[in-house]
Design a protein around this motif. Structure first.
Motif, PDB file in Angstrom:
ATOM      1  N   ASP A 310       0.828  -1.209   0.000  1.00 24.28           N
ATOM      2  CA  ASP A 310       0.000   0.000   0.000  1.00 24.28           C
ATOM      3  C   ASP A 310       0.862   1.258   0.000  1.00 24.28           C
ATOM      4  N   TRP A 530      -9.800   1.117  12.941  1.00 21.14           N
ATOM      5  CA  TRP A 530     -10.466   2.045  12.018  1.00 21.14           C
ATOM      6  C   TRP A 530     -11.992   2.092  12.176  1.00 21.14           C
ATOM      7  N   SER A 557     -10.253  -0.432   3.473  1.00 23.60           N
ATOM      8  CA  SER A 557     -11.009  -0.050   2.278  1.00 23.60           C
ATOM      9  C   SER A 557     -12.232  -0.930   2.080  1.00 23.60           C
ATOM     10  N   TRP A 575      -8.122   7.657  10.079  1.00 22.85           N
ATOM     11  CA  TRP A 575      -8.403   8.015   8.689  1.00 22.85           C
ATOM     12  C   TRP A 575      -7.656   9.278   8.281  1.00 22.85           C
ATOM     13  N   GLN A 578      -4.294   8.199   7.284  1.00 20.84           N
ATOM     14  CA  GLN A 578      -4.285   7.582   5.953  1.00 20.84           C
ATOM     15  C   GLN A 578      -4.216   8.650   4.863  1.00 20.84           C
ATOM     16  N   SER A 582      -1.166   8.995   2.186  1.00 21.16           N
ATOM     17  CA  SER A 582      -1.486   8.934   0.754  1.00 21.16           C
ATOM     18  C   SER A 582      -0.997  10.183   0.036  1.00 21.16           C
ATOM     19  N   LEU A 598      -4.672   4.501  -6.652  1.00 17.91           N
ATOM     20  CA  LEU A 598      -4.999   3.896  -5.368  1.00 17.91           C
ATOM     21  C   LEU A 598      -4.896   4.920  -4.239  1.00 17.91           C
ATOM     22  N   ARG A 602      -7.891   6.267  -1.778  1.00 11.97           N
ATOM     23  CA  ARG A 602      -7.810   6.219  -0.319  1.00 11.97           C
ATOM     24  C   ARG A 602      -8.125   7.584   0.297  1.00 11.97           C
ATOM     25  N   GLU A 605     -11.891   8.221  -0.010  1.00  8.95           N
ATOM     26  CA  GLU A 605     -12.597   7.326   0.908  1.00  8.95           C
ATOM     27  C   GLU A 605     -12.515   7.832   2.347  1.00  8.95           C
ATOM     28  N   ALA A 606     -11.293   8.178   2.790  1.00 13.60           N
ATOM     29  CA  ALA A 606     -11.102   8.653   4.158  1.00 13.60           C
ATOM     30  C   ALA A 606     -11.761  10.012   4.363  1.00 13.60           C
TER      31      ALA A 606
END
Length: 624
Positions: A310, A530, A557, A575, A578, A582, A598, A602, A605-606
């Motif tokens: 990741d 999480w 995820s 989050w 993350q 990222s 990806l 992320r 999403e977070a």
């Protein structure tokens, strides 16, 4: 010498065994010989091969190799050969050391049989096996106590091998109904270290590797330099030791943690070095779960940085697995290494430098064969070899006294080399039962079933403790979900819409009662860093089973898009972290397109999960 590779399939495993097949697992000897030398199956056995002597005494005037016992001898030899080719536990080839232990159990059975005029395995039935069990149970050890139940279990394992291979051996042994088996209440397992011992052991080992290395290395230089000077001038060794000790004492080398200790002599220096080595073993074993054979074969370049796929990196220990692995040097394996374990290996690299240079080897556990301060002179004049399990066992007992560890019920707790692995596994299982798959990978088990059986599933106390902790975690989590106004995730929206309204002075008690009702109804929550999993199989994005989420597919995820997932304000730091990681990935030059996609996914999403919590929080503040 040709290496024997029992992992390579042979015709004998399916069609019977030829004379050539029989001799392949022997080294420089033949099937007919009275003394067998087994081919080494790992690096340790290379220098210390396992030997089996069939000419043991079965009576005052008779050896087992006598002509009258030839039939029983031949079947006994074949039994060990078959046991080596495939273990009854998992069907895999066994180490030569394991076969050597089976030989000890078989020898005890054979002596007992012939003393009781039982000429063949065919005659063994439930009653006779029960008598053999009673005979073994009465054996004593050096302190006069009877051997432990776990040792009795090991001796009776030979009966299981006879039953498993009775067709190949052409024997008519009757399956014992109860004598050779143990109930769950009788069964003993390798002990783990109780928290009252494990916690101070790890904490004091941590303090030692932080405070002692610099002092120890300074003492080593003073001692080796002074001994070299005195040797060149022809000073007798006793006088040279005295002068070196005076120099060490004058240097005022000392530590305050984990206990006050000053190096006043060469003996003190040697004691501190031995304690440092043992502390390093403790921090590797208890914090990674590696086996003692795997720890003792670590090299000076074993620490490595790897990516988890990741874009995140972690430090691992690269080594080899030897348990149930019959390839000559074991198969490669990696253990996730926490910072304390990394520090322990760095200390080992410093301590072993002199021995590695002298032997031109890169092993971390090279020690002098003779114990004492002579090991640390400028040139070690005694043989240098990898430490043995027995030496480590003795070091652990001395180290326990040196640290002055607490007592259990007024008695000293005896540390052993396998306890670190058991304690690590138990701690991981208690924290999260769903982590057993990851635990199995860390421990290097071939199948998760082995982890379940050997480390948690058959341990009644551990299973009960895990279950009670899971229940208490679920109740606490449900209380949090029922009383907090800030919930995110698809399941969070559902809870907010359906949960009862709790008010009044007894609100806290009502929430606790309602939470217990939900848990009793089977709504056990999965707790992780999480968020929460309100597991329902029909909505499971991780494709879990009837019993819970899939430990293989359960990851952030997957959870974020699942109808079972809920999170609270307390989970937002995870989050947010993350997003930060990222963004760092996106700032790197020339990253692959797939990695960039990806990372952006992320972040989105977070951000969506965090934003939902913040919106709810803002609305709640406006109402106030």
């Amino acid at each position: 010498m040709q290496k024997y590779n029992p992992l390579k399939p042979t015709d004998s495993q399916s069609q019977g065994d030829s004379q050539e097949d029989r001799n392949t697992f022997l080294s420089n000897c033949k099937w007919e010989d009275d003394v067998w030398t087994l081919s080494p199956t790992n690096a340790v056995e290379e220098t210390k091969p396992c030997k089996l002597n069939w000419a043991f005494r079965v009576s005052k005037d008779e050896l087992f190799t006598a002509t009258k016992h030839q039939g029983l001898l031949e079947k006994s030899k074949k039994l060990l050969y078959l046991a080596q080719t495939r273990s009854i536990l998992n069907g895999m080839p066994q180490k030569s050391k394991s076969v050597s232990q089976l030989f000890d159990y078989l020898r005890a059975l054979l002596i007992w049989m012939l003393e009781n005029d039982i000429p063949s395995f065919d005659f063994l039935d439930d009653q006779l096996v029960l008598k053999f069990r009673s005979y073994i149970s009465k054996r004593t050890i050096n302190n006069g106590r009877n051997i432990k139940q776990i040792t009795v279990q090991k001796y009776l394992s030979i009966i299981s091998y006879l039953l498993n291979f009775k067709t190949e051996l052409d024997i008519k042994i009757s399956p014992p109904q109860s004598a050779a088996y143990f109930t769950s209440m009788e069964r003993e397992f390798w002990p783990y270290t109780p928290n009252e011992i494990a916690l101070p052991l790890i904490e004091r080992s941590k303090l030692l590797i932080k405070s002692a290395p610099a002092v120890t290395l300074a003492g080593l230089k003073i001692y080796s330099d002074e001994m070299l000077i005195e040797q060149k001038s022809g000073t007798p060794r006793k006088q040279a030791l005295s002068k070196a000790s005076k120099k060490l004492s004058a240097a005022n080398l000392h530590i305050q943690q984990p206990r006050a200790f000053r190096i006043r002599s060469a003996k003190d220096l040697s004691k501190l070095i031995n304690s440092l080595y043992t502390a390093c073993f403790v921090l590797i074993s208890y914090l990674t779960g590696a086996r003692v054979s795997e720890i003792l074969t670590l090299k000076d370049n074993c620490l490595r940085r790897v990516s988890n796929g990741d874009g995140l990196e972690l430090t691992v220990i690269a080594g080899r697995i030897f348990k149930q692995e019959a390839e000559y040097y074991g198969r490669p394996h990696e253990w996730v290494a926490p910072p304390l374990t990394q520090k322990a290996i760095e200390v080992l690299i410093l301590l072993s430098e002199k021995h590695r240079l002298q032997t031109a080897r890169n092993d971390l556990w090279l020690r002098s064969k003779n114990i004492g301060s002579a090991e640390w002179e400028h040139t070690c004049r005694t043989p240098i070899e990898i430490s043995t399990r027995d030496r480590l066992r003795g070091a652990l007992l001395s180290y326990s006294d040196w640290l002055d560890l607490p007592k259990i019920n007024g008695r000293k707790w005896r540390l052993s080399t396998h306890q670190g692995r058991k304690t690590f596994a138990r701690f991981a299982a208690l924290r999260d039962r769903s982590s057993l798959f990851a635990l199995s990978q860390q421990l290097g088990h071939r199948e998760r079933a082995i982890t379940d059986f050997s480390y948690s599933g058959q341990d009644y106390d551990l299973s009960s403790e895990i279950d009670s902790i899971i229940v208490e975690q679920s109740i606490t989590a449900w209380e949090h979900l029922l009383e907090t106004p800030l919930l995110g995730g698809r399941a969070g929206d559902e809870i907010i819409a359906k949960r009862p309204s709790f008010q009044g002075a007894s609100m806290k008690q009502e929430i606790t009662t309602y939470a217990r009702i939900l848990v009793d109804a089977g709504l056990t929550l999965g707790v992780c860093d999480w968020g929460y999993c309100i597991y329902r199989k029909e909505f499971s994005s991780c494709k879990g089973s009837n019993f819970g989420p899939s430990p293989l597919r359960r990851e952030p995820s997957t959870c974020a898009s699942c109808k079972n997932f809920a999170l609270t304000k307390e989970h937002t730091p995870y989050w947010e972290y993350q997003i930060i990681k990222s963004l760092e990935i996106l700032e790197q030059p020339d990253i692959p397109l797939q990695t960039a996609r990806l990372a952006r996914a992320r972040i989105e999403e977070a951000s969506e999960l965090i934003q939902k919590i913040k919106i709810t929080d803002d609305m709640d503040q406006e109402d106030d």
